[in-house]
Design a protein around this motif. Structure first.
Motif, PDB file in Angstrom:
ATOM      1  N   MET A  21       2.311  -4.298   7.346  1.00 20.17           N
ATOM      2  CA  MET A  21       3.207  -3.782   6.338  1.00 20.17           C
ATOM      3  C   MET A  21       4.652  -4.063   6.740  1.00 20.17           C
ATOM      4  N   LEU A  22       5.480  -4.208   5.751  1.00 24.80           N
ATOM      5  CA  LEU A  22       6.895  -4.439   6.003  1.00 24.80           C
ATOM      6  C   LEU A  22       7.567  -3.153   6.467  1.00 24.80           C
ATOM      7  N   ASN A  23       8.659  -3.294   7.138  1.00 22.94           N
ATOM      8  CA  ASN A  23       9.475  -2.157   7.517  1.00 22.94           C
ATOM      9  C   ASN A  23      10.075  -1.572   6.248  1.00 22.94           C
ATOM     10  N   ARG A  24       9.967  -0.295   6.044  1.00 21.47           N
ATOM     11  CA  ARG A  24      10.443   0.332   4.813  1.00 21.47           C
ATOM     12  C   ARG A  24      11.964   0.427   4.723  1.00 21.47           C
ATOM     13  N   THR A  25      12.696   0.079   5.779  1.00 19.04           N
ATOM     14  CA  THR A  25      14.154   0.152   5.720  1.00 19.04           C
ATOM     15  C   THR A  25      14.756  -1.066   5.039  1.00 19.04           C
ATOM     16  N   TYR A  26      14.039  -2.188   5.010  1.00 15.33           N
ATOM     17  CA  TYR A  26      14.478  -3.430   4.362  1.00 15.33           C
ATOM     18  C   TYR A  26      15.755  -4.012   4.936  1.00 15.33           C
ATOM     19  N   ASP A  27      16.347  -3.381   5.939  1.00 16.73           N
ATOM     20  CA  ASP A  27      17.571  -3.899   6.567  1.00 16.73           C
ATOM     21  C   ASP A  27      18.598  -4.368   5.555  1.00 16.73           C
ATOM     22  N   GLY A  28      18.920  -3.538   4.598  1.00 16.24           N
ATOM     23  CA  GLY A  28      19.951  -3.860   3.617  1.00 16.24           C
ATOM     24  C   GLY A  28      19.456  -4.617   2.406  1.00 16.24           C
ATOM     25  N   GLN A  29      18.191  -4.975   2.366  1.00 19.51           N
ATOM     26  CA  GLN A  29      17.670  -5.693   1.195  1.00 19.51           C
ATOM     27  C   GLN A  29      17.502  -4.736   0.017  1.00 19.51           C
ATOM     28  N   VAL A  30      17.827  -5.206  -1.146  1.00 17.47           N
ATOM     29  CA  VAL A  30      17.493  -4.522  -2.384  1.00 17.47           C
ATOM     30  C   VAL A  30      16.636  -5.522  -3.134  1.00 17.47           C
ATOM     31  N   CYS A  31      15.312  -5.368  -3.022  1.00 16.31           N
ATOM     32  CA  CYS A  31      14.419  -6.413  -3.509  1.00 16.31           C
ATOM     33  C   CYS A  31      13.128  -5.813  -4.047  1.00 16.31           C
ATOM     34  N   SER A  32      12.848  -6.057  -5.312  1.00 16.50           N
ATOM     35  CA  SER A  32      11.620  -5.562  -5.924  1.00 16.50           C
ATOM     36  C   SER A  32      10.389  -6.223  -5.330  1.00 16.50           C
ATOM     37  N   ILE A  33      10.506  -7.451  -4.871  1.00 15.63           N
ATOM     38  CA  ILE A  33       9.366  -8.123  -4.242  1.00 15.63           C
ATOM     39  C   ILE A  33       9.018  -7.418  -2.934  1.00 15.63           C
ATOM     40  N   ALA A  34      10.012  -7.102  -2.115  1.00 12.00           N
ATOM     41  CA  ALA A  34       9.764  -6.387  -0.859  1.00 12.00           C
ATOM     42  C   ALA A  34       9.124  -5.033  -1.130  1.00 12.00           C
ATOM     43  N   ARG A  35       9.605  -4.317  -2.132  1.00 15.69           N
ATOM     44  CA  ARG A  35       9.037  -3.012  -2.475  1.00 15.69           C
ATOM     45  C   ARG A  35       7.599  -3.153  -2.967  1.00 15.69           C
ATOM     46  N   THR A  36       7.334  -4.172  -3.740  1.00 18.24           N
ATOM     47  CA  THR A  36       5.978  -4.416  -4.231  1.00 18.24           C
ATOM     48  C   THR A  36       5.043  -4.744  -3.078  1.00 18.24           C
ATOM     49  N   LEU A  37       5.529  -5.524  -2.128  1.00 16.47           N
ATOM     50  CA  LEU A  37       4.701  -5.873  -0.976  1.00 16.47           C
ATOM     51  C   LEU A  37       4.368  -4.650  -0.124  1.00 16.47           C
ATOM     52  N   GLU A  38       5.192  -3.625  -0.160  1.00 20.62           N
ATOM     53  CA  GLU A  38       4.870  -2.388   0.549  1.00 20.62           C
ATOM     54  C   GLU A  38       3.587  -1.773   0.004  1.00 20.62           C
ATOM     55  N   VAL A  39       3.323  -1.962  -1.279  1.00 21.18           N
ATOM     56  CA  VAL A  39       2.111  -1.421  -1.904  1.00 21.18           C
ATOM     57  C   VAL A  39       0.983  -2.441  -1.887  1.00 21.18           C
ATOM     58  N   LEU A  40       1.275  -3.683  -2.219  1.00 21.62           N
ATOM     59  CA  LEU A  40       0.231  -4.682  -2.456  1.00 21.62           C
ATOM     60  C   LEU A  40       0.162  -5.799  -1.432  1.00 21.62           C
ATOM     61  N   GLY A  41       1.037  -5.811  -0.444  1.00 25.25           N
ATOM     62  CA  GLY A  41       1.170  -6.966   0.427  1.00 25.25           C
ATOM     63  C   GLY A  41       0.084  -7.164   1.461  1.00 25.25           C
ATOM     64  N   GLU A  42      -0.724  -6.175   1.720  1.00 26.65           N
ATOM     65  CA  GLU A  42      -1.798  -6.326   2.687  1.00 26.65           C
ATOM     66  C   GLU A  42      -3.009  -6.925   1.970  1.00 26.65           C
ATOM     67  N   ARG A  43      -3.688  -7.879   2.582  1.00 25.20           N
ATOM     68  CA  ARG A  43      -4.711  -8.665   1.880  1.00 25.20           C
ATOM     69  C   ARG A  43      -5.823  -7.830   1.271  1.00 25.20           C
ATOM     70  N   TRP A  44      -6.282  -6.801   1.961  1.00 23.06           N
ATOM     71  CA  TRP A  44      -7.378  -6.002   1.400  1.00 23.06           C
ATOM     72  C   TRP A  44      -6.949  -5.305   0.119  1.00 23.06           C
ATOM     73  N   THR A  45      -5.701  -4.895   0.051  1.00 19.62           N
ATOM     74  CA  THR A  45      -5.217  -4.125  -1.089  1.00 19.62           C
ATOM     75  C   THR A  45      -5.318  -4.923  -2.380  1.00 19.62           C
ATOM     76  N   LEU A  46      -4.874  -6.157  -2.360  1.00 16.86           N
ATOM     77  CA  LEU A  46      -4.948  -6.978  -3.563  1.00 16.86           C
ATOM     78  C   LEU A  46      -6.402  -7.299  -3.924  1.00 16.86           C
TER      79      LEU A  46
END
Length: 157
Positions: A1-26
């Motif tokens: 999983m990605l770090n939830r702080t995003y290091d200053g990123q404001v990105c809907s893709i990063a937020r989506t990957l927090e939910v769906l980014g792990e292979r089993w989840t999709l």
């Protein structure tokens, strides 16, 4: 999983990957789209460890992608169904599948087809302009800053 702080990123893709980014989840979402509902069905289909499946289902319920409902009381058993939020994933999941069909299909051909239930026609995941109705090619796609972007991330570097 990605770090939830995003290091200053404001990105809907990063937020989506927090939910769906792990292979089993999709793959769980895919199986739910195929009609699987119960824990044992997901586990049999995926060959996934029980603890991993439990964690992924919990995450998807917390994110509002799946809803969990009891179908048996003794012992308690639950099923998982896509919510309206989960059903919105059909377009990107089919888009990923079509990309894989074009670039990664095996020698036996496409593992699944996408058809319109009402008429049997083939389906295509495409970008369509809400203003003029045109199908937009990748070369005509623009990604300008939106109101939620505090600073241009490219200019900030």
């Amino acid at each position: 999983m990605l770090n939830r702080t995003y290091d200053g990123q404001v990105c809907s893709i990063a937020r989506t990957l927090e939910v769906l980014g792990e292979r089993w989840t999709l793959l769980i979402v895919r199986d739910a789209m195929l009609g699987l509902r119960r824990f044992d069905e997901f586990q049999h289909s995926l060959g996934i460890a029980r603890n991993v499946l439990t964690n992924r289902l919990k995450l998807l319920v917390e994110a509002g992608v799946l809803e969990r409902s009891e179908y048996q009381q003794r012992p308690p058993r639950f099923e998982y169904r896509l919510t309206a939020v989960g059903l919105e994933l059909c377009t990107p999941v089919v888009g990923l599948m079509h990309w894989g069909d074009r670039h990664l299909a095996g020698p036996d051909g496409l593992p699944r087809l996408t058809r319109h239930r009402a008429c049997g026609g083939q389906l295509h995941a495409e970008l369509v302009c809400e203003q003029c109705g045109a199908t937009v090619a990748d070369t005509d796609l623009e990604l300008p800053p939106g109101p939620g972007l505090r600073a241009d991330p490219i200019a900030a570097r």
